[in-house]
Write a protein that holds these residues in place. Structure first.
Motif, mmCIF file in Angstrom:
data_model
loop_
_atom_site.group_PDB
_atom_site.id
_atom_site.type_symbol
_atom_site.label_atom_id
_atom_site.label_comp_id
_atom_site.label_asym_id
_atom_site.label_seq_id
_atom_site.Cartn_x
_atom_site.Cartn_y
_atom_site.Cartn_z
ATOM 1 N N HIS A 77 0.837 -1.211 0.000
ATOM 2 C CA HIS A 77 0.000 0.000 0.000
ATOM 3 C C HIS A 77 0.867 1.256 0.000
ATOM 4 C CE1 HIS A 77 -2.818 3.111 1.285
ATOM 5 N NE2 HIS A 77 -2.030 3.354 2.321
ATOM 6 N N TRP A 141 7.336 0.506 3.569
ATOM 7 C CA TRP A 141 7.777 1.227 2.363
ATOM 8 C C TRP A 141 9.151 1.851 2.570
ATOM 9 C CZ3 TRP A 141 8.361 6.622 1.002
ATOM 10 C CH2 TRP A 141 8.191 7.504 2.068
ATOM 11 N N TYR A 383 0.469 5.539 15.748
ATOM 12 C CA TYR A 383 -0.533 5.954 14.775
ATOM 13 C C TYR A 383 -0.582 7.458 14.574
ATOM 14 C CZ TYR A 383 -2.599 2.250 12.348
ATOM 15 O OH TYR A 383 -2.771 1.272 11.415
ATOM 16 N N HIS A 390 -0.794 10.852 6.465
ATOM 17 C CA HIS A 390 -1.948 10.880 5.568
ATOM 18 C C HIS A 390 -2.534 12.279 5.414
ATOM 19 C CE1 HIS A 390 -1.730 6.476 5.976
ATOM 20 N NE2 HIS A 390 -2.254 6.490 4.772
ATOM 21 N N PHE A 394 -2.390 12.506 1.684
ATOM 22 C CA PHE A 394 -3.735 12.342 1.130
ATOM 23 C C PHE A 394 -4.497 13.677 1.181
ATOM 24 C CE2 PHE A 394 -7.262 8.928 0.754
ATOM 25 C CZ PHE A 394 -7.880 9.692 -0.211
ATOM 26 N N ARG A 450 2.221 1.783 14.965
ATOM 27 C CA ARG A 450 1.891 1.539 13.554
ATOM 28 C C ARG A 450 2.370 0.144 13.176
ATOM 29 N NH1 ARG A 450 6.200 5.237 10.154
ATOM 30 N NH2 ARG A 450 4.965 4.568 8.371
ATOM 31 N N ARG A 451 1.868 -0.347 12.068
ATOM 32 C CA ARG A 451 2.294 -1.628 11.500
ATOM 33 C C ARG A 451 2.006 -2.815 12.413
ATOM 34 N NH1 ARG A 451 8.162 0.175 8.910
ATOM 35 N NH2 ARG A 451 7.314 1.643 7.426
HETATM 36 C C1 HEM Z 1 -7.681 5.135 0.439
HETATM 37 C C2 HEM Z 1 -7.359 5.855 1.512
HETATM 38 C C3 HEM Z 1 -6.259 5.374 2.436
HETATM 39 C C4 HEM Z 1 -6.391 4.594 3.521
HETATM 40 C C5 HEM Z 1 -7.685 4.044 4.111
HETATM 41 C C6 HEM Z 1 -5.087 4.359 4.062
HETATM 42 C C7 HEM Z 1 -4.825 3.597 5.175
HETATM 43 C C8 HEM Z 1 -3.573 3.236 5.598
HETATM 44 C C9 HEM Z 1 -3.297 2.303 6.639
HETATM 45 C C10 HEM Z 1 -4.338 1.581 7.448
HETATM 46 C C11 HEM Z 1 -1.952 2.201 6.761
HETATM 47 C C12 HEM Z 1 -1.181 1.255 7.641
HETATM 48 C C13 HEM Z 1 -0.810 1.823 8.898
HETATM 49 C C14 HEM Z 1 0.103 0.850 9.563
HETATM 50 O O1 HEM Z 1 -0.373 -0.200 10.041
HETATM 51 O O2 HEM Z 1 1.282 1.185 9.588
HETATM 52 C C15 HEM Z 1 -1.369 3.085 5.820
HETATM 53 C C16 HEM Z 1 -0.013 3.292 5.656
HETATM 54 C C17 HEM Z 1 0.534 4.144 4.713
HETATM 55 N N1 HEM Z 1 -0.171 4.899 3.782
HETATM 56 FE FE1 HEM Z 1 -2.144 4.949 3.523
HETATM 57 N N2 HEM Z 1 -4.171 5.014 3.291
HETATM 58 C C18 HEM Z 1 -4.845 5.659 2.280
HETATM 59 C C19 HEM Z 1 -4.310 6.462 1.298
HETATM 60 C C20 HEM Z 1 -2.966 6.763 1.192
HETATM 61 C C21 HEM Z 1 -2.394 7.683 0.236
HETATM 62 C C22 HEM Z 1 -3.187 8.486 -0.804
HETATM 63 C C23 HEM Z 1 -1.056 7.678 0.453
HETATM 64 C C24 HEM Z 1 0.038 8.443 -0.261
HETATM 65 C C25 HEM Z 1 -0.115 9.145 -1.323
HETATM 66 C C26 HEM Z 1 -0.777 6.766 1.518
HETATM 67 C C27 HEM Z 1 0.473 6.489 2.026
HETATM 68 C C28 HEM Z 1 0.755 5.612 3.041
HETATM 69 C C29 HEM Z 1 2.086 5.295 3.518
HETATM 70 C C30 HEM Z 1 3.403 5.862 2.980
HETATM 71 C C31 HEM Z 1 1.944 4.368 4.555
HETATM 72 C C32 HEM Z 1 3.051 3.741 5.396
HETATM 73 C C33 HEM Z 1 3.242 2.331 4.981
HETATM 74 C C34 HEM Z 1 4.290 1.721 5.824
HETATM 75 O O3 HEM Z 1 4.325 1.969 7.016
HETATM 76 O O4 HEM Z 1 5.100 0.970 5.272
HETATM 77 N N3 HEM Z 1 -1.957 6.220 1.957
HETATM 78 N N4 HEM Z 1 -2.380 3.699 5.101
#
Ligand code: HEM
Ligand SMILES: [Cu+2]
Length: 548
Positions: A77, A141, A383, A390, A394, A450-451
């Motif tokens: 993601h 990521w 978190y 976000h 976002f 997180r994670r």
């Molecule tokens: C559709 C709407 C979105 C939802 C519901 C969402 C939800 C989430 C969730 C639940 C996590 C994981 C948190 C965790 O357990 O660490 C996450 C991580 C992340 N999201 Fe999103 N997200 C959305 C959109 C976006 C967008 C648009 C971006 C960037 C343009 C983005 C970038 C990231 C990044 C960089 C992470 C960190 C991943 C990691 O820790 O490796 N997300 N997001």
């Protein structure tokens, strides 16, 4: 002397099929559209993965996926959202509009432009194909060593992730050379640097950041690949390597990356606000210098992601990070001054632009909080960080993508997206977004890491996680009116003229969509608002600042 006025036989009547036409195009407008379509495909896929993550977290207990699937889901993601959606989607809009805004016929190197685009789906598919070989990358990521070393990530998924990212990175380095050359060498007569639209300025700074930052991550990825496959020891401490080295290299790229993502969105806002306030942008030159200052400062703050490693001189990185608030504040102030006493028109594009400003403000405030080292020691890897990132990625950048889509759709297609559906999309997204991410601030302060795939039922986090998951689904549903809108408008949307919004910048001076090579003739360029000047030929210049 006789001249030939008819074409030689055989040079007319040959039509390539439209598929072949799109596959082989070197027209910057078509390449721009390809970028945008490709980015949205990855956006929807990465969004589904986010729903997997959020569904699992809705209530305590492991219900839907196991730990490993969960780790792959949030890693894919994040990776896809950043590298295959939010960066390339702005390259797409920039590809489409930058040559138009400069009065140029195309990008400087059209064939390299096509090459940099086609490397993207290739890199993206490499990354995703981890799912086909026993599991995608799962180290987050940010790819921290030693999580991504062979010991903890033995599968091929991580190698595919490395290779895919190297391809994507190389593509964006090629693209940045193309953009910078175009901006410096292809401007129409009269288009001085200080008359370029702010969007072009933000693209210029962004592409300079890409050129300086991306080689660093690409090199780090290659080093990681050598560690994993050829017995290297860059990041392995048991044989003399240093895992912190990965963090330095990653964040020396990773922090500028945040601005690579947000600057174009702020640029779009600076184009949209004046048009729908019917006023010139307040403080054009201050915007230019604030953009440059943010770009420069972004290279001096990477270690604020590494406060808790213990190797960082905390006061320096806290101070430098706080400094970025100044140019950002200048922008905020000038946007408000632009709106002040304007005759505001609340089109969907304008609503999304206002959404960018307000959501990015929240993300900026939580960023300043995290930049204070003592606070960060408490909030690191909670978190709160997920909420912060976000709001920036976002609420700031992706809302800017939608602002761009509604604003430039008529230029790209000659048809305007339906405003009612657009406003429904905006409303659902705004409510869903804040429901999904605002509560995460509290979750973080209360210590939810997180994670994690699961949490204790008595932690007191269940209710807020449920709200967050409901918000995530509302975000997903908000894409329905958007997609319906795009499809129905393409089929039989309202046809509008070349300049439906009464725009100020040169892209509105040609047909919608523009012809090959963009312009039959150009209006004179004597300020940063040539199309406004054209429309108000006989009125005194209201904005002499940029026209000394
Ligand atoms: C559709 C709407 C979105 C939802 C519901 C969402 C939800 C989430 C969730 C639940 C996590 C994981 C948190 C965790 O357990 O660490 C996450 C991580 C992340 N999201 Fe999103 N997200 C959305 C959109 C976006 C967008 C648009 C971006 C960037 C343009 C983005 C970038 C990231 C990044 C960089 C992470 C960190 C991943 C990691 O820790 O490796 N997300 N997001
Ligand atoms: Cu940072």
């Amino acid at each position: 002397m006789a001249t030939t006025t008819t074409l030689a036989p055989g040079t007319t009547g040959y039509e390539r099929s439209w598929v072949l036409d799109w596959l082989t195009t070197v027209d910057h407008k078509k390449i721009g559209v390809l970028y945008i379509v490709n980015a949205f495909a990855f956006f929807f896929f990465a969004g589904l993965l986010a729903l997997v993550v959020r569904t699992e977290l809705a209530v305590p207990g492991l219900q839907f996926v196991d730990q490993s699937t969960f780790n792959q889901a949030f890693t894919m993601h994040g990776t896809l959202m950043i590298f295959l959606f939010i960066v390339p989607v702005f390259s797409g809009f920039a590809n489409y509009v930058v040559p138009l805004m400069l009065g140029a016929p195309d990008m400087a190197f059209p064939r390299i432009n096509a090459l940099s685009f086609w490397m993207l789906p290739l890199g993206g598919l490499l990354i995703v194909s981890g799912y086909l070989v026993g599991g995608a990358a799962a180290g987050g990521w940010t790819g921290y060593a030693p999580l991504t070393g062979v010991q903890f990530s033995p599968g091929d998924g991580t190698d595919l992730w490395i290779m895919g990212l190297a391809v994507v990175g190389t593509a964006s380095i090629l693209g940045s050379v193309n953009f910078l050359t175009t901006i410096f060498k292809m401007r129409a007569p009269g288009m001085t640097l200080y008359r370029m639209p702010i969007f072009v300025w933000t693209v210029m700074v962004t592409q300079a950041l890409i050129l300086l930052a991306t080689p660093v991550i690409t090199a780090a990825l290659i080093a990681l690949f050598i560690d994993r496959n050829y017995g290297g020891s860059f990041f392995d401490p048991s044989v003399g390597g240093d895992p912190i080295l990965w963090q330095h290299l990653f964040w020396f790229f990773g922090h500028p990356e945040v601005y690579i993502v947000i600057l174009p969105a702020l640029g779009v806002v600076s184009e949209i606000l004046p048009v729908f306030s019917r006023k010139p942008l307040f403080g054009y030159r201050a915007f230019v210098w604030a953009t440059i200052a943010i770009g420069l400062l972004s290279f001096s703050v990477w270690a604020h992601h590494m406060f808790t490693t213990g190797v960082v001189f905390l006061p320096f990185f806290t101070f430098m990070t706080a400094l970025i608030a100044i140019p950002t504040g200048v922008k905020m102030f000038n946007w408000l001054a632009t709106l002040w006493r304007g005759s505001l028109v609340f089109t969907t594009a304008m609503l999304f632009a206002l959404g960018v400003i307000s959501m990015f403000l929240i993300g900026g405030i939580s960023g300043v909080m995290l930049a204070a080292a003592p606070v960060d020691f408490h909030l690191q890897d909670t978190y709160f960080v997920v909420a912060h990132l976000h709001y920036v990625f976002f609420g700031g950048a992706a809302m800017g993508v939608f602002a761009s889509a509604y604003y430039w759709f008529p230029k790209m297609t000659g048809r305007r997206l339906n405003e009612t559906l657009g406003k429904i999309h905006f409303g659902m997204l705004l409510v869903g977004f804040n429901a999904a991410f605002f509560v995460q601030h509290s979750l973080g302060i209360q210590g939810m890491p997180r994670r994690i795939a699961d949490y204790a039922a008595d932690a007191g986090w269940t209710e807020m996680n449920l709200i967050s998951t409901a918000g995530a689904f509302l975000i997903a549903f908000s894409m329905v009116p958007f997609v319906v809108n795009v499809v129905t408008t393409l089929l039989n949307g309202e046809k509008v003229g070349d300049d439906p919004w009464e725009g100020n910048t040169l892209e509105w001076a040609t047909t919608s969509p523009p012809p090959t090579y963009n312009f039959d003739r150009l209006p004179p360029i004597r300020s940063e608002r040539p199309v406004f000047d054209l429309r108000h030929k006989h009125e005194p210049n209201l904005h002499p600042e940029a026209n000394p």
